[in-house]
Motif scaffolding. Structure first.
Motif, short mmCIF file in Angstrom:
data_model
loop_
_atom_site.label_atom_id
_atom_site.label_comp_id
_atom_site.label_asym_id
_atom_site.label_seq_id
_atom_site.Cartn_x
_atom_site.Cartn_y
_atom_site.Cartn_z
N THR A 1 -13.95 -0.12 -4.36
CA THR A 1 -13.10 -1.21 -3.88
C THR A 1 -13.94 -2.40 -3.43
N SER B 1 -7.66 3.13 -8.95
CA SER B 1 -7.62 3.16 -7.50
C SER B 1 -6.38 3.83 -6.93
N PHE C 1 -6.49 1.87 -1.12
CA PHE C 1 -7.52 0.98 -1.66
C PHE C 1 -6.96 -0.10 -2.57
N ALA D 1 -7.46 -4.17 -2.28
CA ALA D 1 -8.09 -4.94 -3.35
C ALA D 1 -7.19 -6.08 -3.82
#
Length: 336
Positions: A183, A198, A202, A206
Motif C-alpha cells: 500500500t 488489496s 488497505f 490507497a
C-alpha cells in the motif's frame, strides 16, 4: 480376586484414568491462529467477549483458549499439520489446497467462514485499465505470489480472459509483499510496484490517498458476487475428539456474527481495542458498515473456487458441493 486379576483390574483402572484425563484435557483447550486485518473481525469479537469460554460453560467445560497471530497461509498450514495449532485461518484457496492434500489422511476441512469481503486489484499506472493492459513492465504486489488468495483469484480471471493454459500468466510479474508495504509503495509511486491486489482496510486507504490509484477489478467481479474471503479450518482429529469444545467454538462464532450485525459501532471499537489499531475510528466504522462487507459465518461462493481451481489442476479432487470441505456443523447455516 487372584494376583493376576488384581493387576489387570489396576491396569484397567489406570488406563481408564489416563483416558479420562486425556479426554478432559482435550475438551478444555483450543489454540487458534488468525492473520492481520479487519477480515478477522469475528475472531476479535470472540476473543474480546470471551465467547468460547461462555459457550464452553454452557457445555459444562471450562475451556482454555490460546490465541496466536501468524502472517501467511503457508505458515498456517504447516502449523496445523504439525499439530502446533488446533484451528487456523486463511483465504478460501489455501484451505481448499490443504483439504485436497489431506483427503484420506488428516482430512482438513473448514469450520466456518469469517465473512464476505472483496479484494480490489488496484493500479497507479494510468495506462492500465484492465488486466489485459498489464505487461512485463508492471509488478503486482500480493501477500503470497502464485499461491495465496489474491493470486489464485487472479489466476481464475486470467484463465477466463486468456484461456486455461495461460492461468499463470501474471505469476512472473507478481511479487510477495505484505499489504502495508504494498500500500505504501502504491501510494508513493515511483517504485516497481504499480499494482496491488488489496484487502480492507488497505484499498480504502490507497484510493483515498492518491487520485492516480484506481480499481481494475474486484474479487466479487471475478466470482460473480459477494464471496467469502477468509475461513477457519481444522483437522478431522480435532473435530472428532473435542465435540464439546468444537461446538462451543462454533457457537461463539455465530454469536460474534450476530453481535457485529446488531451493533457495528461496538464491533468497530472492539477491533480497534483488540488489534491496538492506529486506524482512524471513523475509517474502521466505515469499513464495518460498508454494505460490501458481510461479517458472517455462512460461506458464500466458495464452491466457485473449488470448481475453478479443480478445472485448472490446482486442486485434484472434485467437490460435489461446499459441504464436501466444511464440517457438518456449518450445514446449519445457508452456504454456497
Amino acid at each position: 480376586m487372584n494376583r493376576f486379576t488384581r493387576k489387570a483390574a489396576a491396569l484397567a483402572a489406570g488406563l481408564g484414568l489416563a483416558v479420562a484425563s486425556l479426554a478432559a484435557h482435550a475438551e478444555g483447550k483450543i489454540s487458534i491462529a488468525q492473520q492481520f486485518g479487519i477480515g478477522y473481525l469475528l475472531l476479535d469479537v470472540v476473543r474480546d467477549q470471551q465467547l468460547i469460554e461462555k459457550h464452553g460453560r454452557q457445555q459444562g467445560v471450562n475451556i482454555q483458549v490460546e490465541w496466536a497471530s501468524i502472517s501467511g497461509a503457508t505458515a498456517m498450514n504447516e502449523a496445523l499439520l504439525a499439530g502446533a495449532l488446533d484451528v487456523v485461518s486463511a483465504g478460501v484457496p489455501p484451505m481448499l489446497t490443504l483439504w485436497d492434500r489431506t483427503r484420506g489422511k488428516q482430512n482438513v476441512k473448514a469450520v466456518a467462514a469469517l465473512g464476505s469481503l472483496p479484494n480490489y486489484l488496484l493500479s497507479n499506472n494510468p495506462n492500465v485499465k484492465t488486466i489485459k493492459d498489464l505487461s512485463d513492465k508492471d509488478r503486482i504486489a500480493v501477500p503470497a505470489a502464485g499461491v495465496g488468495f489474491q493470486s489464485r483469484t487472479l489466476q481464475i480471471e486470467t484463465a477466463r480472459v486468456f484461456g486455461k493454459e495461460e492461468f499463470k500468466r501474471f505469476d512472473n510479474i507478481s511479487v510477495s509483499l505484505p499489504h502495508p508495504e504494498a500500500t505504501a509503495a502504491l501510494i508513493a509511486g515511483g517504485s516497481e510496484i504499480n499494482t496491488h491486489f488489496s484487502s480492507a482496510p488497505f484499498y480504502y486507504q490507497a484510493l483515498a490517498a492518491n487520485k492516480n490509484i484506481h480499481k481494475l477489478i474486484s474479487s466479487y467481479d471475478i466470482l460473480g458476487g459477494p464471496a467469502t474471503f477468509n475461513v477457519l479450518y481444522t483437522t478431522q482429529k480435532f473435530h472428532d475428539e473435542n465435540p464439546k469444545t468444537y461446538k462451543a467454538f462454533y457457537g461463539a462464532l455465530v454469536e460474534a456474527a450476530q453481535l457485529v450485525k446488531a451493533d457495528k459501532a461496538k464491533a468497530a471499537d472492539i477491533f480497534i481495542r483488540v488489534q491496538k489499531s492506529k486506524l482512524p475510528p471513523d475509517l474502521v466504522r466505515r469499513i464495518v458498515e460498508d454494505p460490501e462487507n458481510d461479517f458472517t459465518v455462512s460461506p458464500h461462493r466458495t464452491f466457485v473456487y473449488a470448481d475453478e481451481l479443480q478445472k485448472l489442476g490446482v486442486v485434484r479432487n472434485k467437490a460435489a458441493s461446499w459441504k464436501d470441505y466444511f464440517f457438518e456443523e456449518a450445514y446449519a447455516q445457508p452456504g454456497s
